[in-house]
Scaffold this active site. Structure first.
Site, PDB file in Angstrom:
ATOM      1  N   PRO A 173       0.824  -1.220   0.000  1.00 23.72           N
ATOM      2  CA  PRO A 173       0.000   0.000   0.000  1.00 23.72           C
ATOM      3  C   PRO A 173       0.855   1.267   0.000  1.00 23.72           C
ATOM      4  O   PRO A 173       1.979   1.266   0.533  1.00 23.72           O
ATOM      5  CB  PRO A 173      -0.803  -0.112   1.303  1.00 23.72           C
ATOM      6  N   PHE A 174       0.326   2.299  -0.564  1.00 20.63           N
ATOM      7  CA  PHE A 174       0.937   3.643  -0.585  1.00 20.63           C
ATOM      8  C   PHE A 174       2.297   3.671  -1.268  1.00 20.63           C
ATOM      9  O   PHE A 174       3.163   4.464  -0.940  1.00 20.63           O
ATOM     10  CB  PHE A 174       1.028   4.225   0.841  1.00 20.63           C
ATOM     11  N   ARG A 175       2.493   2.756  -2.211  1.00 14.28           N
ATOM     12  CA  ARG A 175       3.740   2.698  -2.991  1.00 14.28           C
ATOM     13  C   ARG A 175       4.969   2.404  -2.129  1.00 14.28           C
ATOM     14  O   ARG A 175       6.088   2.715  -2.500  1.00 14.28           O
ATOM     15  CB  ARG A 175       3.947   3.976  -3.816  1.00 14.28           C
ATOM     16  N   LEU A 176       4.735   1.785  -0.961  1.00 22.56           N
ATOM     17  CA  LEU A 176       5.867   1.429  -0.081  1.00 22.56           C
ATOM     18  C   LEU A 176       6.246  -0.024  -0.396  1.00 22.56           C
ATOM     19  O   LEU A 176       6.232  -0.901   0.482  1.00 22.56           O
ATOM     20  CB  LEU A 176       5.462   1.621   1.383  1.00 22.56           C
ATOM     21  N   HIS A 177       6.525  -0.269  -1.658  1.00 22.14           N
ATOM     22  CA  HIS A 177       6.699  -1.640  -2.138  1.00 22.14           C
ATOM     23  C   HIS A 177       7.940  -2.308  -1.566  1.00 22.14           C
ATOM     24  O   HIS A 177       8.883  -1.640  -1.160  1.00 22.14           O
ATOM     25  CB  HIS A 177       6.814  -1.635  -3.667  1.00 22.14           C
TER      26      HIS A 177
END
Ligand SMILES: Cc1cc2nc3c(=O)[nH]c(=O)nc-3n(C[C@H](O)[C@H](O)[C@H](O)COP(=O)(O)O)c2cc1C
Length: 196
Positions: A173-177
Protein backbone atom coordinates in the site's frame (compact mmCIF):
# COMPACT_ATOMS: atom_id res chain seq x y z
CA UNK A 1 11.60 -19.14 9.72
CA UNK A 2 13.81 -18.73 6.62
CA UNK A 3 12.79 -20.69 3.52
CA UNK A 4 15.00 -22.13 0.75
CA UNK A 5 13.65 -19.52 -1.69
CA UNK A 6 15.00 -16.73 0.53
CA UNK A 7 18.47 -17.49 -0.88
CA UNK A 8 17.69 -18.71 -4.37
CA UNK A 9 16.05 -16.62 -7.10
CA UNK A 10 15.06 -19.73 -9.04
CA UNK A 11 13.15 -21.17 -6.08
CA UNK A 12 11.78 -17.72 -5.31
CA UNK A 13 10.63 -17.27 -8.92
CA UNK A 14 8.86 -20.64 -8.88
CA UNK A 15 7.09 -19.85 -5.61
CA UNK A 16 5.75 -16.63 -7.17
CA UNK A 17 4.99 -18.26 -10.52
CA UNK A 18 3.05 -21.11 -8.83
CA UNK A 19 1.11 -18.53 -6.86
CA UNK A 20 0.28 -16.65 -10.10
CA UNK A 21 -0.80 -19.93 -11.77
CA UNK A 22 -3.38 -20.48 -9.02
CA UNK A 23 -5.07 -17.17 -9.93
CA UNK A 24 -7.37 -16.57 -12.93
CA UNK A 25 -4.61 -15.29 -15.23
CA UNK A 26 -4.83 -16.29 -18.89
CA UNK A 27 -1.10 -16.61 -19.31
CA UNK A 28 1.25 -16.35 -16.35
CA UNK A 29 4.17 -17.35 -18.63
CA UNK A 30 3.85 -14.09 -20.63
CA UNK A 31 6.87 -11.82 -20.25
CA UNK A 32 8.08 -8.65 -21.92
CA UNK A 33 11.39 -9.26 -23.70
CA UNK A 34 13.72 -6.34 -24.32
CA UNK A 35 16.58 -6.49 -26.80
CA UNK A 36 18.83 -3.80 -28.19
CA UNK A 37 19.87 -3.71 -31.81
CA UNK A 38 22.95 -2.18 -33.38
CA UNK A 39 21.11 1.16 -33.58
CA UNK A 40 21.12 1.31 -29.75
CA UNK A 41 17.31 1.49 -29.71
CA UNK A 42 15.64 -0.81 -27.13
CA UNK A 43 12.93 -3.05 -28.62
CA UNK A 44 10.34 -4.72 -26.39
CA UNK A 45 7.63 -7.28 -27.08
CA UNK A 46 5.83 -10.10 -25.26
CA UNK A 47 6.98 -13.72 -25.51
CA UNK A 48 6.12 -16.87 -23.55
CA UNK A 49 8.53 -18.33 -21.00
CA UNK A 50 9.00 -22.05 -21.57
CA UNK A 51 11.65 -22.80 -18.91
CA UNK A 52 13.00 -21.02 -15.89
CA UNK A 53 15.80 -22.79 -14.09
CA UNK A 54 19.42 -22.33 -12.99
CA UNK A 55 20.51 -22.29 -16.63
CA UNK A 56 18.24 -19.37 -17.45
CA UNK A 57 14.94 -18.30 -18.99
CA UNK A 58 13.97 -19.90 -22.31
CA UNK A 59 11.67 -18.61 -25.06
CA UNK A 60 11.11 -19.74 -28.65
CA UNK A 61 10.79 -17.69 -31.81
CA UNK A 62 11.61 -17.22 -35.46
CA UNK A 63 15.38 -16.86 -35.79
CA UNK A 64 15.07 -14.36 -38.65
CA UNK A 65 12.73 -12.08 -36.64
CA UNK A 66 13.67 -8.58 -35.54
CA UNK A 67 14.37 -9.81 -31.99
CA UNK A 68 16.67 -12.57 -33.28
CA UNK A 69 18.55 -10.06 -35.41
CA UNK A 70 19.01 -7.86 -32.34
CA UNK A 71 20.34 -10.85 -30.40
CA UNK A 72 22.76 -11.73 -33.16
CA UNK A 73 24.35 -8.29 -32.83
CA UNK A 74 23.97 -7.90 -29.07
CA UNK A 75 23.50 -11.20 -27.24
CA UNK A 76 22.04 -9.65 -24.08
CA UNK A 77 18.42 -9.29 -23.04
CA UNK A 78 16.05 -8.46 -20.22
CA UNK A 79 12.66 -9.92 -19.46
CA UNK A 80 9.93 -8.66 -17.16
CA UNK A 81 6.96 -10.60 -15.76
CA UNK A 82 4.06 -8.78 -14.16
CA UNK A 83 1.29 -10.84 -12.62
CA UNK A 84 -1.66 -8.51 -12.34
CA UNK A 85 -3.57 -10.80 -9.95
CA UNK A 86 -0.80 -11.08 -7.35
CA UNK A 87 0.64 -7.60 -7.98
CA UNK A 88 4.17 -8.96 -8.29
CA UNK A 89 6.91 -8.26 -10.82
CA UNK A 90 10.09 -10.21 -11.66
CA UNK A 91 12.84 -8.83 -13.88
CA UNK A 92 15.77 -10.82 -15.29
CA UNK A 93 18.79 -9.73 -17.26
CA UNK A 94 21.66 -11.69 -18.70
CA UNK A 95 23.47 -12.90 -21.76
CA UNK A 96 21.71 -14.93 -24.42
CA UNK A 97 22.65 -18.21 -26.08
CA UNK A 98 20.68 -20.36 -28.53
CA UNK A 99 19.14 -23.53 -27.08
CA UNK A 100 20.43 -26.88 -28.36
CA UNK A 101 19.01 -28.47 -31.52
CA UNK A 102 17.63 -31.28 -29.33
CA UNK A 103 15.79 -28.83 -27.07
CA UNK A 104 14.35 -26.93 -30.02
CA UNK A 105 13.25 -30.18 -31.74
CA UNK A 106 11.65 -31.51 -28.56
CA UNK A 107 9.70 -28.33 -27.88
CA UNK A 108 8.62 -27.91 -31.52
CA UNK A 109 7.36 -31.52 -31.56
CA UNK A 110 5.20 -30.78 -28.50
CA UNK A 111 3.40 -27.84 -30.15
CA UNK A 112 -0.08 -28.06 -31.70
CA UNK A 113 0.00 -28.87 -35.42
CA UNK A 114 -1.49 -25.48 -36.36
CA UNK A 115 1.29 -23.69 -34.47
CA UNK A 116 3.86 -25.86 -36.25
CA UNK A 117 2.37 -24.86 -39.61
CA UNK A 118 2.39 -21.22 -38.54
CA UNK A 119 6.11 -21.44 -37.79
CA UNK A 120 6.72 -22.51 -41.41
CA UNK A 121 4.29 -20.05 -42.98
CA UNK A 122 5.13 -16.88 -41.04
CA UNK A 123 7.98 -14.67 -42.23
CA UNK A 124 7.97 -13.14 -38.76
CA UNK A 125 8.68 -9.37 -38.64
CA UNK A 126 8.74 -8.96 -42.45
CA UNK A 127 6.22 -6.82 -44.33
CA UNK A 128 3.13 -8.71 -45.55
CA UNK A 129 1.02 -7.70 -48.55
CA UNK A 130 -2.28 -9.07 -47.24
CA UNK A 131 -3.69 -11.61 -44.80
CA UNK A 132 -4.60 -13.73 -47.85
CA UNK A 133 -0.90 -14.07 -48.66
CA UNK A 134 -0.32 -15.61 -45.20
CA UNK A 135 -3.37 -17.91 -45.59
CA UNK A 136 -1.97 -19.05 -48.93
CA UNK A 137 1.41 -19.84 -47.39
CA UNK A 138 -0.36 -21.77 -44.60
CA UNK A 139 -2.32 -23.77 -47.17
CA UNK A 140 0.90 -24.64 -49.00
CA UNK A 141 2.45 -25.93 -45.75
CA UNK A 142 -0.75 -27.89 -45.02
CA UNK A 143 -0.56 -29.59 -48.43
CA UNK A 144 3.20 -30.18 -48.22
CA UNK A 145 2.99 -32.01 -44.89
CA UNK A 146 -0.39 -33.66 -45.42
CA UNK A 147 -0.55 -36.84 -43.27
CA UNK A 148 3.06 -36.35 -42.16
CA UNK A 149 4.77 -35.10 -39.04
CA UNK A 150 5.82 -31.47 -39.44
CA UNK A 151 9.58 -31.02 -38.93
CA UNK A 152 10.99 -28.01 -37.11
CA UNK A 153 11.79 -25.22 -39.57
CA UNK A 154 15.50 -24.34 -39.66
CA UNK A 155 14.51 -20.74 -38.89
CA UNK A 156 12.63 -21.56 -35.68
CA UNK A 157 14.36 -22.19 -32.36
CA UNK A 158 14.83 -20.93 -28.83
CA UNK A 159 17.08 -18.71 -26.78
CA UNK A 160 18.20 -18.95 -23.16
CA UNK A 161 18.83 -15.81 -21.10
CA UNK A 162 21.28 -16.49 -18.28
CA UNK A 163 20.35 -15.30 -14.80
CA UNK A 164 22.87 -12.54 -14.04
CA UNK A 165 20.49 -10.22 -12.22
CA UNK A 166 17.02 -11.21 -10.95
CA UNK A 167 14.85 -8.60 -9.29
CA UNK A 168 11.63 -9.13 -7.34
CA UNK A 169 9.00 -6.49 -6.58
CA UNK A 170 5.84 -6.83 -4.49
CA UNK A 171 3.21 -4.15 -4.40
CA UNK A 172 2.52 -2.69 -0.96
CA UNK A 173 0.00 0.00 0.00
CA UNK A 174 0.94 3.64 -0.58
CA UNK A 175 3.74 2.70 -2.99
CA UNK A 176 5.87 1.43 -0.08
CA UNK A 177 6.70 -1.64 -2.14
CA UNK A 178 9.12 -4.43 -1.26
CA UNK A 179 11.96 -4.82 -3.70
CA UNK A 180 15.08 -6.99 -3.70
CA UNK A 181 17.63 -8.15 -6.23
CA UNK A 182 19.92 -11.15 -6.63
CA UNK A 183 23.27 -10.77 -8.41
CA UNK A 184 25.21 -13.79 -9.57
CA UNK A 185 28.67 -13.80 -8.00
CA UNK A 186 30.60 -16.85 -9.17
CA UNK A 187 28.35 -19.79 -8.36
CA UNK A 188 26.46 -18.05 -5.56
CA UNK A 189 23.90 -15.28 -5.23
CA UNK A 190 24.16 -11.98 -3.44
CA UNK A 191 20.85 -10.60 -2.26
CA UNK A 192 20.29 -6.90 -1.78
CA UNK A 193 17.21 -4.97 -0.69
CA UNK A 194 16.39 -1.94 -2.84
CA UNK A 195 14.38 1.16 -2.12
CA UNK A 196 11.12 0.89 -4.02
C1 LIG B 1 1.11 -12.75 -24.86
C2 LIG B 1 2.00 -12.84 -26.08
C3 LIG B 1 2.87 -13.91 -26.18
C4 LIG B 1 3.73 -14.00 -27.29
N1 LIG B 1 4.62 -15.04 -27.34
C5 LIG B 1 5.52 -15.09 -28.35
C6 LIG B 1 6.55 -16.10 -28.34
O1 LIG B 1 6.68 -16.92 -27.43
N2 LIG B 1 7.42 -16.09 -29.40
C7 LIG B 1 7.34 -15.18 -30.41
O2 LIG B 1 8.16 -15.24 -31.33
N3 LIG B 1 6.40 -14.21 -30.42
C8 LIG B 1 5.49 -14.15 -29.42
N4 LIG B 1 4.54 -13.16 -29.39
C9 LIG B 1 4.54 -12.16 -30.49
C10 LIG B 1 5.62 -11.12 -30.18
O3 LIG B 1 5.17 -10.21 -29.18
C11 LIG B 1 6.07 -10.32 -31.42
O4 LIG B 1 4.96 -9.70 -32.04
C12 LIG B 1 6.76 -11.20 -32.46
O5 LIG B 1 7.60 -12.19 -31.85
C13 LIG B 1 7.63 -10.35 -33.39
O6 LIG B 1 8.56 -9.62 -32.63
P1 LIG B 1 9.87 -8.95 -33.28
O7 LIG B 1 9.45 -8.37 -34.61
O8 LIG B 1 10.29 -7.90 -32.31
O9 LIG B 1 10.91 -10.05 -33.44
C14 LIG B 1 3.67 -13.03 -28.32
C15 LIG B 1 2.78 -11.96 -28.19
C16 LIG B 1 1.95 -11.87 -27.09
C17 LIG B 1 1.02 -10.68 -26.97
Amino acid sequence: MTKAEDFDPVAEFHAWFDEAKRTPLKDPTAMALATVGSDGMPHVRMVLMKEFDRQGVVFFTNTTSAKAQDLQKNARASVCFFWETTRKQVRVQGSVTPVSVEEADAYFASRPRDSQMGAWASLQSQGMGSRAEFEQRLEEVRQLYKDQAIPRPPHWSGYRISLERVEFWIEKPFRLHDRFVYHKVGETWQKQLLYP
